[in-house]
Design a protein around this motif. Structure first.
Motif, short mmCIF file in Angstrom:
data_model
loop_
_atom_site.label_atom_id
_atom_site.label_comp_id
_atom_site.label_asym_id
_atom_site.label_seq_id
_atom_site.Cartn_x
_atom_site.Cartn_y
_atom_site.Cartn_z
N VAL A 8 0.58 -1.69 -0.10
CA VAL A 8 -0.27 0.43 0.46
C VAL A 8 0.92 1.48 0.20
O VAL A 8 0.45 2.69 -0.18
CB VAL A 8 -1.16 0.17 1.34
CG1 VAL A 8 -1.78 -0.96 0.73
CG2 VAL A 8 -0.39 0.03 1.97
N ASP A 9 2.35 1.43 0.17
CA ASP A 9 3.58 2.24 -0.38
C ASP A 9 3.32 2.86 -0.98
O ASP A 9 4.08 3.41 -1.73
CB ASP A 9 4.44 2.27 0.98
CG ASP A 9 3.96 2.45 2.53
OD1 ASP A 9 2.76 2.55 2.88
OD2 ASP A 9 4.37 0.91 2.86
N HIS A 12 1.81 3.87 -7.03
CA HIS A 12 1.41 4.04 -8.87
C HIS A 12 1.34 2.04 -9.09
O HIS A 12 0.65 2.18 -9.85
CB HIS A 12 3.36 4.06 -9.18
CG HIS A 12 3.29 3.88 -11.05
ND1 HIS A 12 2.52 4.34 -11.89
CD2 HIS A 12 3.62 2.69 -11.68
CE1 HIS A 12 3.09 4.05 -13.10
NE2 HIS A 12 3.87 3.00 -12.60
N GLU A 13 2.22 1.28 -7.73
CA GLU A 13 1.36 -0.12 -8.38
C GLU A 13 0.07 -0.15 -7.87
O GLU A 13 -0.96 -1.10 -8.77
CB GLU A 13 2.36 -0.81 -7.67
CG GLU A 13 2.25 -2.41 -7.81
CD GLU A 13 2.63 -3.38 -6.96
OE1 GLU A 13 1.55 -4.16 -6.06
OE2 GLU A 13 4.29 -3.06 -6.16
N LEU A 14 0.03 0.40 -6.81
CA LEU A 14 -1.96 0.41 -6.36
C LEU A 14 -2.86 0.69 -7.54
O LEU A 14 -3.67 1.12 -7.82
CB LEU A 14 -2.45 1.04 -5.13
CG LEU A 14 -3.01 1.22 -4.41
CD1 LEU A 14 -3.04 1.07 -2.97
CD2 LEU A 14 -4.01 2.50 -4.68
N ILE A 15 -2.71 2.44 -8.02
CA ILE A 15 -3.44 3.26 -9.50
C ILE A 15 -3.13 1.77 -10.21
O ILE A 15 -4.15 1.92 -10.96
CB ILE A 15 -2.48 4.03 -9.28
CG1 ILE A 15 -2.97 5.09 -7.92
CG2 ILE A 15 -3.58 4.70 -10.45
CD1 ILE A 15 -4.59 5.28 -8.12
N GLN A 16 -2.27 1.99 -10.81
CA GLN A 16 -2.51 0.17 -11.43
C GLN A 16 -3.51 -0.66 -11.52
O GLN A 16 -3.91 -0.74 -12.51
CB GLN A 16 -0.95 0.13 -11.82
CG GLN A 16 -0.20 1.44 -12.59
CD GLN A 16 -0.90 1.94 -14.19
OE1 GLN A 16 -1.22 1.43 -15.00
NE2 GLN A 16 -0.43 3.61 -14.09
N PHE A 17 -3.63 -0.97 -10.62
CA PHE A 17 -3.49 -2.60 -10.50
C PHE A 17 -5.32 -1.89 -10.15
O PHE A 17 -6.15 -2.66 -10.65
CB PHE A 17 -3.81 -2.65 -8.85
CG PHE A 17 -4.37 -4.76 -8.30
CD1 PHE A 17 -4.57 -5.41 -8.52
CD2 PHE A 17 -5.21 -3.32 -7.59
CE1 PHE A 17 -5.17 -6.40 -7.88
CE2 PHE A 17 -6.47 -4.73 -6.57
CZ PHE A 17 -6.64 -5.86 -7.46
N PRO A 51 -6.64 -4.22 1.66
CA PRO A 51 -6.32 -4.26 2.80
C PRO A 51 -4.68 -3.57 3.40
O PRO A 51 -4.06 -3.54 3.27
CB PRO A 51 -6.16 -5.56 2.99
CG PRO A 51 -6.44 -6.56 2.14
CD PRO A 51 -6.41 -5.05 0.63
N GLY A 52 -5.01 -2.28 4.57
CA GLY A 52 -3.72 -1.81 5.10
C GLY A 52 -3.90 -0.15 4.26
O GLY A 52 -3.07 0.37 5.02
#
Length: 103
Positions: A8-9, A12-17, A51-52
């Motif tokens: 969750v830190d 960029h990876e979170l937005i792509q997912f 989560p998190g």
């Protein structure tokens, strides 16, 4: 319900997912933030769970901006501002009604 398993830190990876998984959902309608997780729900109740990702995470701001939520960062990261510590934001359709009509 699809669950995000990455860090969750890494915003960029979170937005792509989110962008990949949004194509599998219907129109997004609701975003819930609790002390344990953040959930994005569509009109049918299907959704994506992070989560998190909760109050105090910088990636939460990026997620809200990606979804077009208008918020104040000072009040967003205060879970005691609402009873139970659960904040809910309504998400609307991306395109206004009748945009595709030719007149």
């Amino acid at each position: 319900m699809v669950t995000y398993a990455g860090s969750v830190d890494d915003a960029h990876e979170l937005i792509q997912f989110l962008r990949r998984e949004m194509n599998r959902l219907r129109a997004l309608r609701r975003l819930r933030i609790s002390r344990e997780k953040t959930v994005v729900l569509d009109v049918n109740g299907d959704g994506i769970e992070f989560p998190g990702l909760t109050y105090g995470c910088a990636s939460l701001d990026e997620l809200l901006r990606e979804l077009g939520v208008i918020f104040t960062p000072q009040t967003l990261h205060n879970p005691d501002a609402v009873p139970g510590g659960v904040k809910e934001f309504r998400l609307s359709a991306r395109h206004p009604w009748g945009e595709d009509r030719v007149m």
